[in-house]
Design a protein around this motif. Structure first.
Motif, PDB file in Angstrom:
ATOM      1  N   ALA A 250     -30.735  28.481  10.921  1.00 14.68           N
ATOM      2  CA  ALA A 250     -30.354  27.132  10.501  1.00 14.68           C
ATOM      3  C   ALA A 250     -31.315  26.095  11.081  1.00 14.68           C
ATOM      4  CB  ALA A 250     -28.924  26.843  10.934  1.00 14.68           C
ATOM      5  N   GLN A 254     -33.838  23.617   9.086  1.00 16.84           N
ATOM      6  CA  GLN A 254     -33.773  22.177   9.345  1.00 16.84           C
ATOM      7  C   GLN A 254     -35.168  21.605   9.653  1.00 16.84           C
ATOM      8  OE1 GLN A 254     -31.153  21.332  12.669  1.00 16.84           O
ATOM      9  NE2 GLN A 254     -32.044  19.281  12.903  1.00 16.84           N
ATOM     10  N   GLU A 292     -24.569  31.740   6.484  1.00 22.70           N
ATOM     11  CA  GLU A 292     -24.619  30.578   7.327  1.00 22.70           C
ATOM     12  C   GLU A 292     -23.345  29.744   7.340  1.00 22.70           C
ATOM     13  OE1 GLU A 292     -28.012  27.234   7.512  1.00 22.70           O
ATOM     14  OE2 GLU A 292     -28.133  28.887   6.088  1.00 22.70           O
TER      15      GLU A 292
END
Ligand code: C2E
Ligand code: MG
Ligand code: MG
Ligand code: MG
Length: 295
Positions: A250, A254, A292
């Protein structure tokens, strides 16, 4: 060792123990160096392929080739160990030659099966002092009727630093042939991204040291985020090495890392298992990313 020997002054047995330990590791080194050339010729070594996953496309079109050796007496010998020894002993060129010809032969099989996969081979510092290297690689690609775009090469900062002028010349020739070049283990050496910009490379691979705790370690997260931004602004692609878990993924999404490699997606696999992995991944890659939201 000094302290140990001091303590051991009146204990000759202990001194002998330490010397024996040294003798044993020396013996191991000698065995490795003695057996490596024949082991290469007899194909005692093999190549494993670790997928590199494109985060934006959620697909896999490339891999890193890593060498493996199971010695008949010593068992598994880690590449870090025998490559460093071969580098010192001056026999590393044999390893690189074997690796390039084995990987390019495999690439030719995949190419003819219409699998468009690019594979990166690691070069050692010594390889980058060999002005023959670009011609040798060109000859291998020609032999198998392959475009240079199927091959990528990884070099470390340290390898470049030894003789930047000559190394840059060799790298430039490789790049002009159409081979993709990456700086490996970025962040562990001395050089800055500004310096890397002067190198004819396409990609920076951020070392696993900064990735492994990225979801907990704020400093690592900052380093990866800033490195990625700066690399992008310099026109370089970014690969994160050694991703092991979903929380890290994640973060890397990002920060807009381009590609990710690591046990989270797959350990390095033999060519057959890698082909199977590719097939499965192409069928359900979104599932890897969807997990996720549920975790
Ligand atoms: P490298 O080029 O930085 O390769 C990445 C290393 O990280 C590989 O170790 C790989 O198995 C490991 N790795 C990948 N993902 C993960 C992860 O999620 N967790 C952990 N713990 N490790 C991960 P490997 O195969 O043991 O190779 C170590 C080093 O040996 C390589 O580092 C490279 O410097 C060298 N090496 C390996 N094969 C070759 C080769 O054919 N030629 C040369 N010159 N060097 C090689
Ligand atoms: Mg590498
Ligand atoms: Mg690396
Ligand atoms: Mg490494």
């Amino acid at each position: 060792l000094d302290i140990a020997l001091n303590h051991a002054k009146d204990q000759p047995g202990l001194v002998a123990f330490y010397q024996q330990g040294q003798d044993e590791s020396h013996q191991r080194e000698l065995t490795i160096l003695r057996d490596l050339p024949a082991a290469l010729q007899q194909n005692q070594l093999f190549v494993v392929y670790q997928p590199k996953v494109d985060l934006q496309q959620q697909s896999c079109c490339s891999a890193e080739a890593l060498i493996r050796w199971v010695h008949p007496e010593l068992g598994f010998v880690p590449p870090d160990e025998f490559i460093q020894l071969a580098e010192h002993a001056g026999t590393i060129a044999l390893v690189t030659e074997w690796m390039l010809s084995t990987v390019i032969a495999q690439l030719s099989v995949w190419y003819r099966q219409n699998k468009t996969i690019k594979v990166a081979v690691n070069l050692s510092a010594h390889d980058l002092t060999n002005p023959q290297l670009p011609d040798d690689i060109a000859a291998l690609l020609k032999l198998h009727h392959l475009p240079a775009s199927v091959l990528a090469l990884e070099v470390t900062e340290g390898a470049v630093m030894q003789d930047p002028k000559q190394v840059i010349q060799i790298l430039t020739r490789l790049r002009n042939m159409g081979i993709e070049l990456a700086i490996d283990d970025f962040g562990t050496g001395q050089s800055s991204l500004a310096y890397l910009k002067q190198l004819p490379v396409h990609e920076v691979k951020i070392d696993r040291a900064f990735i492994k705790d990225i979801e907990h370690n704020q400093d690592d997260a900052l380093i990866v985020s800033a490195t990625t931004q700066l690399a992008h602004s310099l026109g370089l692609k970014v690969t994160a090495e050694g991703l092991e878990n979903l929380a890290g993924l994640a973060k890397l999404q990002q920060y807009q890392c381009d590609t990710v490699q690591g046990y989270f997606f797959s350990k390095p696999l033999t060519s057959e298992l890698f082909s199977e992995w590719l097939q499965q991944f192409s069928e359900k890659s979104p599932e890897w990313f969807e997990q996720e939201s549920t975790s």
